[in-house]
Design a protein around this motif. Structure first.
Motif: not given
Length: 601
Positions: A147-151
């Motif tokens: 449910r999360s995204v990071g650069p």
């Protein structure tokens, strides 16, 4: 609720000033502001971003960079497909009466397309948070990853030098001598190096060697991770689409026409004031009010003067955007669960006289450490979210007393894990002890006396904690009972990766005080990011993104990344609305990518 402000507005303001014309003016260069700028510019609008500081990124650049983005296309590409009602169920359970259905629905609608747009059409590439859990795993609908995204990390050499000079550096306290370390495999390998793991040592040596080379050749960290990678990629995207970025340019006042539409702003420059006319409108994204002492005094608990609080946001985040909005009739909402995104912090003294602020994000969840109050008693499940730690500290502190706690650990812990800013092996503890950041005692009683903690209370607490930790249980606070707790622990520790005894002297403590990443109270908006007046009506031409917005989470903290996720999403929404976009830009898919390691393109 209103606060004094020197922000005034009138249609004739700045008639004799130099002028600059554009379609959209964005005030602030954090995630929300840059997301709005990039989106609007992609759709062909002329966009100007003004930033009060001499560098861009705001609190975003000093953050972990992860964004809560439920239903994102990277999850779908990994075979994880969840229904929006699942997300609603979880948020209803956490937010309770603070659940605002229209804004939550707008967020959930925008997030997948926002991630798809940036990933497919811009320089902002994401990596998935496959193992990042929602905080309250016992509630229906809670997520256990994806449910999360990071650069995606990037090398700053890919940013042209003139633009790179406008990029805020990594926060020193969350770095290793200025080198950022990314949560996930990068951090895991660094921690394994402290135990002599050959692969970890090789990884740490390679990373630090590159960092030293960067310092010699560029005088800055060039391996961008976390918030610096997010800011760097957004800046590169803005540059690609022709956005004009102006630093050291504070917004002084908003301009309106005879009908009340916001039409631009007067800003300060080194050559005097400049009038910027924005035909489509203005986006306020100046970072909320974490450094506004008067608002803190009014809204924060245990801050009688407004100065008894430490924030992880840059000094420039002082409420300017909110004051500008209020001056044209925007409604300030303080009716949220919490006025700020709490985070426990410790204060780091330096020889120069400067005091740094360190966020306790990771160490609290590791086995073999507990948090106690002055009475020596625990007060919280330390492995829960950082918001919960501070909220519990504030609640347990009697009125009129200073809110503070101590994170306690033994000699085994400090050699394997960080305790606050103190690093594990092979970094020596002596500098932290000499500065007074760490307190050391040969026994628990001696440690308690040096910290001002009740010795009997601490001894009793540790004995009880150890007795249950050996059995893998925490009957007092349920530590280790959720996937979020266990993931933050140490998988090598059984039966409960969150629990380990505190028994081998000498013992160590670091003082922890209330801090925050940013603010939750803010300007009221609708699902299109438009600022609302006291009657609930949109103010023409005025949009709000980032922490200048009242939190869509109602002042709660259901998952990591609930500041950056909504900032990116509602910045994207604002940019689309200003451009009059109808069709979504992404095609609903995200191609499989490789090379997500540190320093990747």
């Amino acid at each position: 609720m209103t606060f004094p402000t020197d922000a005034t507005t009138h249609s004739a303001a700045g008639d004799n000033l130099r002028t600059l014309d554009c379609d959209v003016l964005v005030v602030g260069s954090g995630a929300g502001g840059l997301a709005a700028a990039v989106t609007a510019a992609y759709h062909g609008l002329k966009v100007v971003v003004v930033e009060k500081a001499d560098v861009c990124g705001g609190a975003t650049a000093w953050s972990g960079g992860w964004a809560w983005a439920p239903g994102n296309p990277l999850a779908r590409a990994a075979g994880v497909s969840e229904d929006k009602e699942t997300f609603r169920t979880y948020l209803r359970g956490v937010l309770g009466a603070d659940y605002q259905a229209d804004r939550v629905d707008a967020f959930l609608e925008a997030v997948p397309h926002m991630v798809g747009f940036f990933h497919q059409k811009t320089s902002l590439q994401f990596v998935p948070g496959a193992k990042i859990n929602d905080v309250y795993g016992g509630l229906p609908g809670a997520g256990t990853g994806h449910r999360s995204v990071g650069p995606k990390p990037m090398n700053a050499r890919r940013i042209r030098p003139e633009l790179r000079a406008k990029l805020r550096h990594q926060l020193y306290e969350t770095s290793f001598l200025g080198m950022g370390i990314m949560a996930g495999p990068d951090l895991t390998k660094f921690l394994s190096a402290s135990r002599g793991n050959p692969r970890g040592l090789l990884h740490a040596g390679w990373r630090f060697g590159l960092h030293l080379l960067d310092l010699l050749t560029h005088r800055r960290n060039m391996q961008l991770v976390n918030g610096t990678a997010l800011t760097g990629r957004l800046l590169q995207s803005a540059d690609r689409f022709g956005v004009e970025i102006r630093v050291s340019t504070p917004a002084r006042q908003l301009l309106t026409d005879a009908a009340g539409k916001v039409t631009g702003a007067v800003v300060g420059t080194s050559e005097g004031e400049l009038r910027i006319n924005a035909s489509r409108g203005v986006v306020l994204a100046a970072g909320g009010f974490p450094n506004d002492v008067e608002r803190r005094k009014e809204l924060f608990p245990h801050t009688p003067t407004g100065r008894e609080h430490w924030t992880l946001a840059p000094a420039e985040a002082s409420g300017d955007g909110i004051s500008l909005g209020q001056a044209v009739g925007a409604r300030f909402r303080a009716d949220v669960k919490s006025p700020a995104a709490w985070c426990p912090v410790s204060l780091v003294p330096y020889r120069s006289g400067r005091t740094g602020t360190f966020p306790h994000i990771m160490d609290r969840a590791k086995p073999g450490s507990i948090g106690v109050l002055r009475n020596g008693k625990r007060f919280v499940n330390e492995a829960n979210g950082y918001y919960d730690y501070v909220a519990a500290m504030l609640e347990a502190t009697p009125a009129g007393e200073q809110a503070e706690a101590w994170q306690i650990a033994d000699s085994s812990f400090v050699r394997r894990f960080p305790l606050g800013m103190a690093k594990p092996l092979p970094v020596p503890l002596l500098p932290y002890l000499r500065s007074g950041y760490l307190t050391k005692g040969r026994t628990l009683e001696e440690l308690a006396a040096r910290c001002g903690i009740d010795p009997a209370g601490l001894q009793e607490t540790v004995q009880r904690f150890n007795r249950h930790a050996d059995a893998g249980a925490d009957p007092d606070f349920g530590r280790g009972s959720t996937p979020f707790n266990r993931y933050g622990g140490d998988a090598a520790v059984t039966p409960n990766p969150s629990l380990g005894p505190i028994e081998k002297g000498p013992f160590y403590a670091v003082r922890v005080v209330p801090g925050s990443f940013g603010t939750f109270a803010g300007l009221d908006v609708d699902g299109r990011s438009r600022a609302l007046d006291d009657g609930g009506q949109p103010i023409p031409g005025l949009y709000v993104a980032g922490n200048d917005q009242a939190s869509v989470m109602g002042g709660h903290y259901p998952a990591g990344g609930i500041n950056l996720g909504p900032a990116l999403a509602f910045g994207y929404v604002a940019g689309r609305d200003l451009a009059g976009a109808v069709a979504y830009e992404d095609d609903g898919t995200v191609p499989t990518e490789s090379g997500a390691g540190v320093g990747a393109a």
